[in-house]
Design an enzyme around this catalytic site. Sequence first.
Site, PDB file in Angstrom:
ATOM      1  CG  HIS A 131       1.945   4.200   0.259  1.00 44.98           C
ATOM      2  ND1 HIS A 131       2.763   5.077  -0.363  1.00 44.98           N
ATOM      3  CD2 HIS A 131       0.834   3.841  -0.527  1.00 44.98           C
ATOM      4  CE1 HIS A 131       1.941   5.342  -1.410  1.00 44.98           C
ATOM      5  NE2 HIS A 131       1.121   4.842  -1.695  1.00 44.98           N
ATOM      6  CD  GLU A 132      -2.176   2.012  -1.201  1.00 43.30           C
ATOM      7  OE1 GLU A 132      -3.189   2.832  -1.401  1.00 43.30           O
ATOM      8  OE2 GLU A 132      -1.083   1.632  -1.798  1.00 43.30           O
ATOM      9  CG  HIS A 135      -3.597   7.046  -0.891  1.00 40.97           C
ATOM     10  ND1 HIS A 135      -2.549   8.443  -1.527  1.00 40.97           N
ATOM     11  CD2 HIS A 135      -2.525   5.737  -1.176  1.00 40.97           C
ATOM     12  CE1 HIS A 135      -1.318   7.783  -2.158  1.00 40.97           C
ATOM     13  NE2 HIS A 135      -1.762   6.695  -2.011  1.00 40.97           N
ATOM     14  CD  GLU A 206       1.422   6.885  -5.394  1.00 38.23           C
ATOM     15  OE1 GLU A 206       2.152   5.882  -4.435  1.00 38.23           O
ATOM     16  OE2 GLU A 206      -0.015   6.815  -5.231  1.00 38.23           O
TER      17      GLU A 206
END
Length: 282
Positions: A131-132, A135, A206
């Site tokens: 997930h990070e 980003h 998100e």
Amino acid sequence: MSNSMKTAFFMTLLTVLFMFVGGLIGGRGGMMFAFIFAVGMNFFSYWFSDKIVLKMYKAVEVDETEAPGIHRIVRGLTAKGGIPMPKVYVIHNPAPNAFATGRNPENAAVAVTTGIVDLLSDDELEGVLAHELAHIYGRDILIGTIAATFAGAIMMIANTAKWAMIFGGSRNSDGENSNPVAAIAAMIIAPIAAMMIQMAISRSREYIADARGAKLCGKPKALANALRKISGGVAAAPMDDAQPATAHMFIMNPFSGRQAMNLFSTHPPVEERIARLEAMQG
């Protein structure tokens, strides 16, 4: 709109906001000071905002010998996604959370708390790190980091307006009587503006990072389970030393659910995030 254009837009928007609040507090002189300050902030936040955020949370860079498990996961994901290897940081805090920062994929960092490492399984931690990295891949970490720096500065302006009203003289920089109503307006407008900026850039990011991260690691169910655990962990042990200006950077709002009502939260409802990830698994 590309992220470069988004970054320029937010920098311009925040500069205008600074000048508006500066004008309310100090007249033309206050507006000019705010403009100079905003230009300096634009430059400083582009080059150094990531370091500020990492230092704010006492994040410690760790190498492969100090955190082999985290490095192994991150290295595998970056190789799979064709992303440059970011620096890895650990925050010694029992609250489970993580964030990414940096001005571009070549100068990025991921930070995890000791709480999240202790709480999650390897598959779940891989989902969080994916997930990070999403980003980073999406090149939206610069916007988030700049917004965090500016939101902190906006809060500082609000506090300045408050103390100026309490202790300040009756005249502004133009030699005119200060307007207490304007100072009160600045105190109200500045925090609301900071919150709106955070919400505008965070909620949609998100969902996108969840979807991209789930595809990167190939384990949407593991990321869904991680979010469920992190949500419970944050409710039980919120990050007491977290700064509201940086809340949108974390994978989960670092404050307790009571402080982060759905309507005003920097993050979308965790139940909806989990449902979307479980649908991907299906």
